[in-house]
Design a protein around this motif. Structure first.
Motif, mmCIF file in Angstrom:
data_model
loop_
_atom_site.group_PDB
_atom_site.id
_atom_site.type_symbol
_atom_site.label_atom_id
_atom_site.label_comp_id
_atom_site.label_asym_id
_atom_site.label_seq_id
_atom_site.Cartn_x
_atom_site.Cartn_y
_atom_site.Cartn_z
ATOM 1 N N VAL A 12 0.837 -1.187 0.000
ATOM 2 C CA VAL A 12 0.000 0.000 0.000
ATOM 3 C C VAL A 12 0.875 1.242 0.000
ATOM 4 C CG1 VAL A 12 -1.761 1.293 1.272
ATOM 5 C CG2 VAL A 12 -1.857 -1.206 1.180
ATOM 6 N N ILE A 13 1.946 1.192 0.814
ATOM 7 C CA ILE A 13 2.854 2.345 0.876
ATOM 8 C C ILE A 13 3.479 2.589 -0.492
ATOM 9 C CG2 ILE A 13 4.954 3.273 1.937
ATOM 10 C CD1 ILE A 13 2.811 3.062 3.986
ATOM 11 N N ASP A 70 10.447 5.369 -0.250
ATOM 12 C CA ASP A 70 11.613 4.539 0.054
ATOM 13 C C ASP A 70 12.095 4.769 1.479
ATOM 14 O OD1 ASP A 70 11.386 3.507 -2.390
ATOM 15 O OD2 ASP A 70 13.115 4.526 -3.285
ATOM 16 N N LEU A 71 12.019 6.032 1.908
ATOM 17 C CA LEU A 71 12.438 6.323 3.277
ATOM 18 C C LEU A 71 11.500 5.663 4.288
ATOM 19 C CD1 LEU A 71 13.450 10.086 2.946
ATOM 20 C CD2 LEU A 71 14.948 8.095 3.087
ATOM 21 N N ILE A 72 10.194 5.702 4.010
ATOM 22 C CA ILE A 72 9.222 5.069 4.914
ATOM 23 C C ILE A 72 9.445 3.562 4.960
ATOM 24 C CG2 ILE A 72 6.764 4.596 5.287
ATOM 25 C CD1 ILE A 72 6.161 7.336 4.157
ATOM 26 N N TYR A 73 9.774 2.991 3.822
ATOM 27 C CA TYR A 73 10.089 1.556 3.769
ATOM 28 C C TYR A 73 11.146 1.199 4.794
ATOM 29 C CZ TYR A 73 7.932 -1.130 0.005
ATOM 30 O OH TYR A 73 7.070 -1.846 -0.747
ATOM 31 N N GLY A 74 12.175 2.056 4.852
ATOM 32 C CA GLY A 74 13.274 1.815 5.769
ATOM 33 C C GLY A 74 12.800 1.703 7.209
ATOM 34 N N PHE A 75 11.788 2.505 7.525
ATOM 35 C CA PHE A 75 11.271 2.459 8.895
ATOM 36 C C PHE A 75 10.389 1.237 9.128
ATOM 37 C CE2 PHE A 75 12.064 7.071 8.439
ATOM 38 C CZ PHE A 75 12.980 7.186 9.460
#
Lengths: 307, 533
Positions: A232-233, A294-299
């Motif tokens: 979803v992200i 991509d940054l949110i993925y990291g979290f």
């Protein structure tokens, strides 16, 4: 992470350059020019106009001039809206599209994720079939059907809401456009969430969580959703870019002064500077939002490290 | 996103309060009868009268500026800034006496403002699309082509209140032409100061009944009464708001919901519903325009008169008007519509009264003569710009041509591509339309002159036609001028470089409480004459 962001932004420059170049020449290959119309211009008047807009120079010269201008932040005048520059138009329209788009995306995430999660947990139940059936319908009904339908029912028949108009952004004028924008997104997000949640709920780490004796609620919210929301992200990046840049159909039907119209009417009018302006704007948004994703993925995902 | 931030972005509460206040305010204004809401059907390209070219812009700028002459509610020319005038014997020199009037900022409006304005629209760097309308003024064309200086124009200020205009030929339509936005005065003192930003609400200065207060692109343009207008006492409305939404179906819904008082140009496909449900509000009137198919007479076999005649004869105009369009359009057998000034009866094709069956028979015979038979049928491509109405008509025409054995391929393209094709002569038969700029047969007939160039789509070229039109241009006697043009049109209706299909009608929705909206053949409506009940 800072270095990563800088690197990503650096690599965006050649991408943008390619986008600008391709768009510039593609636009010119299209037959018909900005000043072809029912009442054709006398040749001397057409010559005056071409000169004023620099269109009388060779194409490569126009291209280099254009690149020079955009580096200085000058996106040129519009050929169709003569009293405004491209920058004026985007600055006037984008806040409107952004406001509607963010509201729509927020509604879509809340409703879509909730419905999708419940459907996944109650897989193959009546609720599941109902939600997925509605979602299919939502994806299948195009906005040019949904928008007039909503306007007719809530505006003309029930008189609850204005049929169209912006009214300086009054709340009641925003409701129908936001709903129309959100509906297909709710549908899409709920399907994505369901699919990914079904898969996640069957994975090993969920079994481990359950084996530890965690309450089902914690298993779902703390463990499953984190993984289940990844698709979803990644969808939300480009989807947000698309939704906050407006929709020509919704703007035309509800008379919303956003920027969605420029993507279509700009091209139909052969309004080259407007088309270039919105293409660059959209490209920048996509690049920016993909970086955010991509940054949110990291979290969210311990397997992904942003380096 | 935190709740606070969310509210900041959306401003829900504030917006709601603002909306309530606004609703109360508009209700208050509506009671006072002051704000007219017009759906003008298009975002204005500009509010600079020298830069606009569309009817939807005319609805707005036409009440912000007043030229030497202006329109009455029926769109006839009446004195505007010019109180009176004299015309020289040869019809080529006009001397106007200007009334004492001022711009909306109080600056006096003088003859020099008109000199400046007419020079400005003709300067090449202004790039005015419609400048050619003023080519009838001495020196105008040379200035516009960059071959002469602006001060060579035949427009001179004798004193502050007297203006002299010299024309290249007697033009009986000149006083009417002066009502057109190309001839409006623009404020030199403002343009010199702020340049192209002079049309922004904070800068704009006008001389007409209403002045600009708000312009949000793609939303609305709002005008308010100009207290400095010379005839302000006669203006009843306080404000006029133009909604620029183009989507006809959506605008019609807004009209039904009472959000719009006047909606210009509704969609034809709605006519059955409108006639049944809103007969009083639905206004249909003859409109000075022609819908026609030019035939490219520069390519074979369309250079053969028999082929062109067969194609024209086989088109059943009555069926198109009554069965396809259904909005009262007039079947066209001439290029000029009926009822044009000094040209009451246009020249029609001689076979107009022939019954349709016989026309089909003759058309078949003509095609056979030209060498087209059932074994070797005439094949052609009919081009039209993408639109539901154009498509319906093209399909109907193709089926009519089928009766005489013509195989038609329909080809639609978006508007820019279509007109680029027409300009380049890249078509066989195509759809075109023409709306007159002023009420004169010449404004239609010049389209078929050789010198007209790109607007003469079918490349019709008949030296005799050209000669008659040139002669008409220098003839001051109105009757004689009309006869010359009639002869020219008769020639064209025998040569048939075009297939006239129908004459337009204007189609507007006007709420019952709107008083003073008069239907007229130019579909020009000045809001200064309108009141709300």
């Amino acid at each position: 992470m800072f270095a990563y962001v800088v690197r990503r932004l650096g690599s965006a420059i050649p991408t943008l350059f390619i986008v600008v170049t391709v768009a510039f020449f593609m636009m010119r290959v299209a037959p018909g020019g900005p000043f072809d119309r029912e009442k054709q211009l006398p040749p001397e008047i057409e010559a005056n106009i071409l000169k004023v807009y620099n269109l009388d120079k060779p194409l490569h010269q126009q291209y280099f001039d254009y690149i020079g201008n955009i580096i200085q932040g000058d996106f040129g005048p519009s050929f169709k809206y003569l009293d405004f520059t491209v920058t004026d138009l985007i600055l006037a329209g984008f806040p409107v599209s952004l406001r509607l788009g963010l509201a729509a995306i927020l509604i879509a995430v809340v409703f879509g994720v909730t419905a999708g999660t419940i459907a996944a947990l109650k897989q193959n139940s009546t609720f599941d079939y109902m939600v997925m059936g509605l979602a299919m319908t939502g994806i299948a009904i195009p906005n040019f059907v949904m928008a007039p339908l909503l306007a007719l029912v809530f505006g003309v028949y029930l008189s609850w809401l204005p049929v169209a108009g912006w009214n300086d952004g009054a709340l009641q004028n925003q409701i129908l456009p936001v709903i129309t924008l959100a509906l297909p997104q709710i549908a899409y997000i709920s399907r994505l969430t369901r699919g990914s949640m079904v898969e996640t709920m069957h994975s090993n780490f969920i079994r481990t969580a359950r084996a530890k004796g965690l309450a089902e609620k914690i298993v779902v919210v703390r463990h499953a959703l984190k993984g289940g929301l990844l698709p979803v992200i990644s969808y939300l990046g480009p989807a947000t870019a698309a939704v906050i840049t407006g929709s020509v159909v919704i703007e035309a039907i509800f008379d919303v002064p956003g920027i969605g119209r420029y993507f279509v009417t700009g091209a139909l009018n052969r309004d080259y500077p407007v088309v270039m302006g919105v293409v660059i704007f959209y490209a920048v948004l996509i690049i920016g939002l993909n970086l955010v994703v991509d940054l949110i993925y990291g979290f969210l995902d311990p397997r992904v490290k942003v380096e | 996103m935190s709740e606070k931030r969310w509210q900041g972005l959306f401003g829900l509460k504030k917006l709601f309060c603002a909306a309530c206040v606004f609703a109360v305010m508009t209700a208050g204004i509506a009671l006072a009868g002051g704000n007219l809401r017009v759906a003008s059907m298009g975002e204005p390209a500009s509010l600079d009268p020298h830069k606009v070219s569309g009817t939807w812009e005319n609805y707005i700028v036409g009440d912000m500026f007043v030229g030497l002459t202006t329109e009455d509610p029926k769109s006839n020319a009446i004195p505007g800034v010019a109180e009176s005038w004299t015309i020289s014997e040869d019809g080529k020199t006009y001397t106007f006496k200007l009334r004492q009037s001022t711009w909306s900022d109080g600056t006096p409006l003088t003859a020099n403002d008109f000199v400046y304005s007419m020079q400005r629209i003709l300067l090449p760097e202004t790039a005015a699309e419609y400048a050619s309308l003023l080519y009838i003024i001495e020196g105008a064309e040379a200035i516009n082509s960059g071959k002469a200086a602006a001060d060579t124009l035949g427009v001179k200020a004798i004193d502050d209140q007297t203006l002299e205009v010299k024309l290249t030929g007697p033009a009986p339509y000149f006083l009417e032409l002066l009502t057109h936005y190309t001839a409006y005065p623009v404020p030199k003192h403002v343009i010199d100061k702020v340049g192209k930003d002079w049309t922004k609400p904070e800068n704009m200065v006008v001389n007409g009944p209403f002045k600009l207060v708000e312009w949000l692109p793609n939303t609305h343009v709002k005008l308010t009464k100009n207290d400095k207008y010379y005839d302000v006492g006669a203006v009843v409305l306080d404000d006029v708001t133009f909604y620029t939404q183009e989507d006809r179906a959506a605008v019609q819904k807004r009209f039904r919901a009472g959000e719009i008082d006047v909606a210009m140009d509704f969609a034809s496909d709605q006519i059955d519903w409108l006639k049944a449900n809103m007969p009083e509000e639905t206004r249909i009137a003859p409109y000075m325009g022609v819908y026609y198919y030019p035939i490219n007479s520069s390519v074979a076999p369309f250079n053969d008169l028999r082929v062109r005649k067969a194609l024209s004869m086989a088109v059943n105009r009555e069926a198109i008007c009554d069965k396809v369009l259904k909005t009262g359009e007039l079947p066209a057998y001439s290029f000029v519509p009926p009822g044009v000034s000094h040209y009451e009866h246009p020249a029609e094709v001689e076979w107009k009264s022939m019954p349709y069956d016989e026309r089909i028979k003759e058309a078949k015979a003509l095609l056979a003569e030209a060498g087209f038979t059932a074994d070797k049928p005439l094949e052609l491509t009919l081009k039209y710009n993408t639109s539901e109405n154009h498509k319906r008509i093209a399909v109907a025409v193709a089926s009519m041509w089928k009766q005489i054995g013509v195989k038609t391929e329909l080809y639609n393209a978006e508007v820019k591509v279509h007109y680029a094709d027409l300009k380049q002569g890249n078509f066989q038969v195509a759809r075109a339309g023409w709306i007159a700029d002023y009420n004169d047969a010449q404004n239609f007939l010049y389209l078929l002159e050789t010198r007209t160039g790109p607007n003469n789509y079918g490349r019709y070229s008949n030296p005799e036609y050209d000669k008659l039109m040139l002669e008409a241009e220098v003839t001051a006697d109105l009757t004689k001028r009309g006869e010359l043009m009639y002869k020219a049109e008769s020639l064209a209706m025998a040569d048939l470089p075009i297939i006239p299909i129908y004459h337009y009608v204007s189609k507007n929705l006007v709420a019952k409480n709107v008083v003073g909206f008069e239907d007229n053949s130019k579909d020009i409506h000045r809001w200064r004459y309108v009141t709300l009940k």
